[in-house]
Design a protein around this motif. Structure first.
Motif, PDB file in Angstrom:
ATOM      1  N   GLN A  67       0.829  -1.218   0.000  1.00  0.00           N
ATOM      2  CA  GLN A  67       0.000   0.000   0.000  1.00  0.00           C
ATOM      3  C   GLN A  67       0.864   1.269   0.000  1.00  0.00           C
ATOM      4  OE1 GLN A  67      -2.936  -0.239  -0.722  1.00  0.00           O
ATOM      5  NE2 GLN A  67      -3.915  -2.033   0.222  1.00  0.00           N
ATOM      6  N   LEU A  68       2.164   1.120   0.354  1.00  0.00           N
ATOM      7  CA  LEU A  68       3.077   2.266   0.281  1.00  0.00           C
ATOM      8  C   LEU A  68       3.097   2.823  -1.144  1.00  0.00           C
ATOM      9  CD1 LEU A  68       5.107   3.805   2.081  1.00  0.00           C
ATOM     10  CD2 LEU A  68       6.840   2.117   1.443  1.00  0.00           C
ATOM     11  N   GLY A  69       3.084   1.915  -2.119  1.00  0.00           N
ATOM     12  CA  GLY A  69       3.092   2.306  -3.525  1.00  0.00           C
ATOM     13  C   GLY A  69       1.789   2.972  -3.952  1.00  0.00           C
ATOM     14  N   ARG A  70       0.742   2.855  -3.128  1.00  0.00           N
ATOM     15  CA  ARG A  70      -0.530   3.490  -3.448  1.00  0.00           C
ATOM     16  C   ARG A  70      -0.795   4.676  -2.524  1.00  0.00           C
ATOM     17  NH1 ARG A  70      -4.716   0.594  -2.421  1.00  0.00           N
ATOM     18  NH2 ARG A  70      -6.063   1.550  -3.978  1.00  0.00           N
ATOM     19  N   GLY A  71       0.272   5.148  -1.878  1.00  0.00           N
ATOM     20  CA  GLY A  71       0.154   6.396  -1.128  1.00  0.00           C
ATOM     21  C   GLY A  71      -0.057   6.266   0.369  1.00  0.00           C
TER      22      GLY A  71
ATOM     23  N   ILE B 287       4.181   6.867   5.149  1.00  0.00           N
ATOM     24  CA  ILE B 287       5.298   6.076   5.673  1.00  0.00           C
ATOM     25  C   ILE B 287       5.179   5.927   7.202  1.00  0.00           C
ATOM     26  CG2 ILE B 287       6.936   8.025   5.942  1.00  0.00           C
ATOM     27  CD1 ILE B 287       7.967   4.680   4.427  1.00  0.00           C
ATOM     28  N   GLU B 288       4.635   6.945   7.854  1.00  0.00           N
ATOM     29  CA  GLU B 288       4.455   6.885   9.317  1.00  0.00           C
ATOM     30  C   GLU B 288       3.517   5.725   9.683  1.00  0.00           C
ATOM     31  OE1 GLU B 288       4.161   9.611   7.476  1.00  0.00           O
ATOM     32  OE2 GLU B 288       5.528  11.109   8.336  1.00  0.00           O
TER      33      GLU B 288
ATOM     34  N   VAL C 214       2.896   3.025   7.859  1.00  0.00           N
ATOM     35  CA  VAL C 214       3.567   1.756   7.538  1.00  0.00           C
ATOM     36  C   VAL C 214       4.509   1.385   8.694  1.00  0.00           C
ATOM     37  CG1 VAL C 214       5.099   0.575   5.914  1.00  0.00           C
ATOM     38  CG2 VAL C 214       3.414   2.211   5.057  1.00  0.00           C
ATOM     39  N   ALA C 215       5.233   2.375   9.214  1.00  0.00           N
ATOM     40  CA  ALA C 215       6.169   2.125  10.324  1.00  0.00           C
ATOM     41  C   ALA C 215       5.419   1.631  11.560  1.00  0.00           C
ATOM     42  CB  ALA C 215       6.934   3.408  10.648  1.00  0.00           C
ATOM     43  N   LYS C 216       4.299   2.284  11.876  1.00  0.00           N
ATOM     44  CA  LYS C 216       3.547   1.894  13.079  1.00  0.00           C
ATOM     45  C   LYS C 216       3.019   0.466  12.957  1.00  0.00           C
ATOM     46  CE  LYS C 216       2.213   6.583  14.235  1.00  0.00           C
ATOM     47  NZ  LYS C 216       1.265   7.633  13.910  1.00  0.00           N
ATOM     48  N   VAL C 217       2.562   0.098  11.767  1.00  0.00           N
ATOM     49  CA  VAL C 217       1.997  -1.237  11.556  1.00  0.00           C
ATOM     50  C   VAL C 217       3.108  -2.299  11.537  1.00  0.00           C
ATOM     51  CG1 VAL C 217       0.783  -2.707   9.893  1.00  0.00           C
ATOM     52  CG2 VAL C 217      -0.051  -0.381  10.353  1.00  0.00           C
ATOM     53  N   MET C 218       4.112  -2.078  10.666  1.00  0.00           N
ATOM     54  CA  MET C 218       5.163  -3.095  10.509  1.00  0.00           C
ATOM     55  C   MET C 218       5.899  -3.370  11.809  1.00  0.00           C
ATOM     56  SD  MET C 218       7.241  -2.635   6.981  1.00  0.00           S
ATOM     57  CE  MET C 218       8.443  -3.933   7.267  1.00  0.00           C
ATOM     58  N   SER C 219       6.192  -2.295  12.549  1.00  0.00           N
ATOM     59  CA  SER C 219       7.027  -2.479  13.741  1.00  0.00           C
ATOM     60  C   SER C 219       6.272  -3.137  14.888  1.00  0.00           C
ATOM     61  CB  SER C 219       7.646  -1.147  14.172  1.00  0.00           C
ATOM     62  OG  SER C 219       6.666  -0.259  14.636  1.00  0.00           O
ATOM     63  N   ARG C 220       4.971  -3.339  14.720  1.00  0.00           N
ATOM     64  CA  ARG C 220       4.237  -4.150  15.703  1.00  0.00           C
ATOM     65  C   ARG C 220       4.311  -5.645  15.376  1.00  0.00           C
ATOM     66  NH1 ARG C 220       2.247   0.707  16.515  1.00  0.00           N
ATOM     67  NH2 ARG C 220       1.233   1.180  18.503  1.00  0.00           N
ATOM     68  N   MET C 221       4.821  -5.961  14.189  1.00  0.00           N
ATOM     69  CA  MET C 221       4.835  -7.372  13.767  1.00  0.00           C
ATOM     70  C   MET C 221       6.236  -7.923  13.528  1.00  0.00           C
ATOM     71  SD  MET C 221       1.746  -7.396  11.053  1.00  0.00           S
ATOM     72  CE  MET C 221       0.515  -6.103  11.086  1.00  0.00           C
ATOM     73  N   VAL C 222       7.183  -7.044  13.218  1.00  0.00           N
ATOM     74  CA  VAL C 222       8.551  -7.537  12.971  1.00  0.00           C
ATOM     75  C   VAL C 222       9.488  -6.983  14.055  1.00  0.00           C
ATOM     76  CG1 VAL C 222       8.117  -7.670  10.482  1.00  0.00           C
ATOM     77  CG2 VAL C 222       9.265  -5.656  11.423  1.00  0.00           C
ATOM     78  N   ASP C 223      10.707  -7.489  14.089  1.00  0.00           N
ATOM     79  CA  ASP C 223      11.625  -7.154  15.188  1.00  0.00           C
ATOM     80  C   ASP C 223      12.706  -6.156  14.801  1.00  0.00           C
ATOM     81  OD1 ASP C 223      10.619  -9.273  17.155  1.00  0.00           O
ATOM     82  OD2 ASP C 223      10.956 -10.403  15.308  1.00  0.00           O
TER      83      ASP C 223
ATOM     84  N   ARG D 299      11.529   9.590   8.984  1.00  0.00           N
ATOM     85  CA  ARG D 299      10.113   9.578   9.417  1.00  0.00           C
ATOM     86  C   ARG D 299       9.698   8.164   9.802  1.00  0.00           C
ATOM     87  NH1 ARG D 299       7.932  11.836   4.226  1.00  0.00           N
ATOM     88  NH2 ARG D 299       5.914  11.079   4.934  1.00  0.00           N
ATOM     89  N   PHE D 300      10.188   7.175   9.071  1.00  0.00           N
ATOM     90  CA  PHE D 300       9.888   5.779   9.414  1.00  0.00           C
ATOM     91  C   PHE D 300      10.432   5.488  10.819  1.00  0.00           C
ATOM     92  CE2 PHE D 300      10.149   1.281   9.733  1.00  0.00           C
ATOM     93  CZ  PHE D 300       9.173   0.756   8.882  1.00  0.00           C
ATOM     94  N   ALA D 301      11.684   5.845  11.040  1.00  0.00           N
ATOM     95  CA  ALA D 301      12.333   5.530  12.321  1.00  0.00           C
ATOM     96  C   ALA D 301      11.623   6.221  13.497  1.00  0.00           C
ATOM     97  CB  ALA D 301      13.803   5.931  12.270  1.00  0.00           C
ATOM     98  N   GLU D 302      11.205   7.459  13.277  1.00  0.00           N
ATOM     99  CA  GLU D 302      10.515   8.194  14.357  1.00  0.00           C
ATOM    100  C   GLU D 302       9.230   7.485  14.796  1.00  0.00           C
ATOM    101  OE1 GLU D 302       9.888  12.163  12.847  1.00  0.00           O
ATOM    102  OE2 GLU D 302      12.078  12.468  12.792  1.00  0.00           O
ATOM    103  N   ASN D 303       8.639   6.715  13.896  1.00  0.00           N
ATOM    104  CA  ASN D 303       7.365   6.049  14.196  1.00  0.00           C
ATOM    105  C   ASN D 303       7.508   4.553  14.414  1.00  0.00           C
ATOM    106  OD1 ASN D 303       5.049   8.133  13.822  1.00  0.00           O
ATOM    107  ND2 ASN D 303       6.586   8.600  12.267  1.00  0.00           N
TER     108      ASN D 303
END
Ligand code: CP
Ligand code: NVA
Length: 304
Positions: A78-82, A85-86, A88-97, A111-115
């Motif tokens: 969905q990043l490619g559809r707009g 990034i904030e 995406v960071a909040k979602v991904m970092s709840r599932m990966v390490d 911005r990714f790292a901040e979130n």
């Protein structure tokens, strides 16, 4: 929690630890021993640009450490559809390490790292490629020992690779000779940030290469700048690493290239495929150094 977003995020002392650790991890892998301190852990990888080495080295390295790596191309997400990034960071970092990001502007990974709730590693941005220069310095050390006081000659534009060399020169105390085509030089801001004692600019690549310990270059057109390709081919015509140019450097100088390379454009085949070239070792060392970084960000210092 720490991130590795640019080369200056680690101190000299941390690099010394990381290089010792890299040597240990490399030797252990070569011995055939299994070493898996990260079972059940997942590395998420976001690629907004193409890659061979970065993907393979992170994916193979994470698997060797006992974990799993997930390859995401922004165009398929969905990043490619707009999607911001904030988010995406909040979602991904709840599932990966841990997360690796290859993207365009440095501000995107920041911005990714901040979130993010987990450590983030820069797998190349327009501004920096810290993992590459870490592998390059480790490669130099394997050949000739400490890089302190040595001279690195860069032939090419001011880009993510040369700017990262600049950060490394400041930390490791070596000299950087830059031969950039007119119009593609470091900015005044880079000079102010890193200090004129760290680098010297040359118009003549032969002067820049004189007595160098490393001669290095990169493609004329980095990813994201493809519309400038034709103009750059013209502007970079006198900035090629040839056998004649290598003769200016020290007899034991190494030739480095982050790859991918274009033989006949930024480097002649006789150099990149010649005896002074260490490009394959550099590429392999991406994996060993990154394993040390992943381990450090996730588990801290280890002495086993
Ligand atoms: N040197 C480097 O980062 O290569 P890739 O673009 O293939 O990942
Ligand atoms: N400067 C190049 C490096 C590729 C690894 C680019 O950004 O395309």
């Amino acid at each position: 929690m720490r991130h590795y977003l640019q080369f200056s995020d680690f101190t000299l002392e941390e690099y010394q630890y990381l290089f010792e650790r890299t040597a240990k991890l490399k030797a252990r892998l070569k011995s055939g021993a299994l070493y898996q301190p990260l079972p059940g852990k997942v590395l998420g990888m976001i690629f907004e640009k193409s890659s061979t080495r970065t993907r393979v080295s992170f994916e193979a390295g994470m698997f060797q450490l006992g974990g799993h790596a997930m390859f995401l191309q922004s165009k398929d997400t969905q990043l490619g559809r707009g999607e911001p990034i904030e988010d995406v960071a909040k979602v991904m970092s709840r599932m990966v390490d841990i997360v690796m990001v290859r993207t365009f502007e440095q501000s995107i990974i920041e911005r990714f790292a901040e979130n993010s709730l987990v450590p983030v590693i820069n797998g190349l941005t327009n501004e920096y490629h810290p993992c590459q220069i870490m592998a390059d310095i480790f490669t130099y050390i394997e050949h000739h020992g400490s890089i302190e006081g040595k001279t690195v000659c860069w032939i090419g534009d001011s880009n993510n690779i040369s700017r990262t060399w600049l950060q490394a020169a400041k930390i490791f105390n070596f000299k950087l000779n830059l031969a950039c085509p007119r119009g593609y030089e470091m900015t005044v801001l880079d000079g102010q940030t890193y200090g004129s004692d760290v680098f010297e600019t040359f118009n003549d690549p032969y002067q820049a290469a004189r007595d160098a310990d490393i001669v290095t270059t990169d493609v004329c057109t980095s990813m994201g700048y493809e519309r400038e390709t034709l103009q750059r081919k013209k502007d970079f015509i006198n900035y090629k690493v040839s056998e004649k140019l290598m003769l200016q450097a020290k007899a034991n100088a190494l030739f480095m290239h982050c790859l991918p390379a274009h033989r006949g454009e930024e480097v002649d085949p006789e150099v990149i495929d010649g005896p002074q070239s260490v490009v394959w070792q550099e590429a392999e060392n991406r994996m060993h150094t990154q394993k040390a970084v992943i381990e450090y960000l996730m588990l801290g210092r280890l002495d086993d």
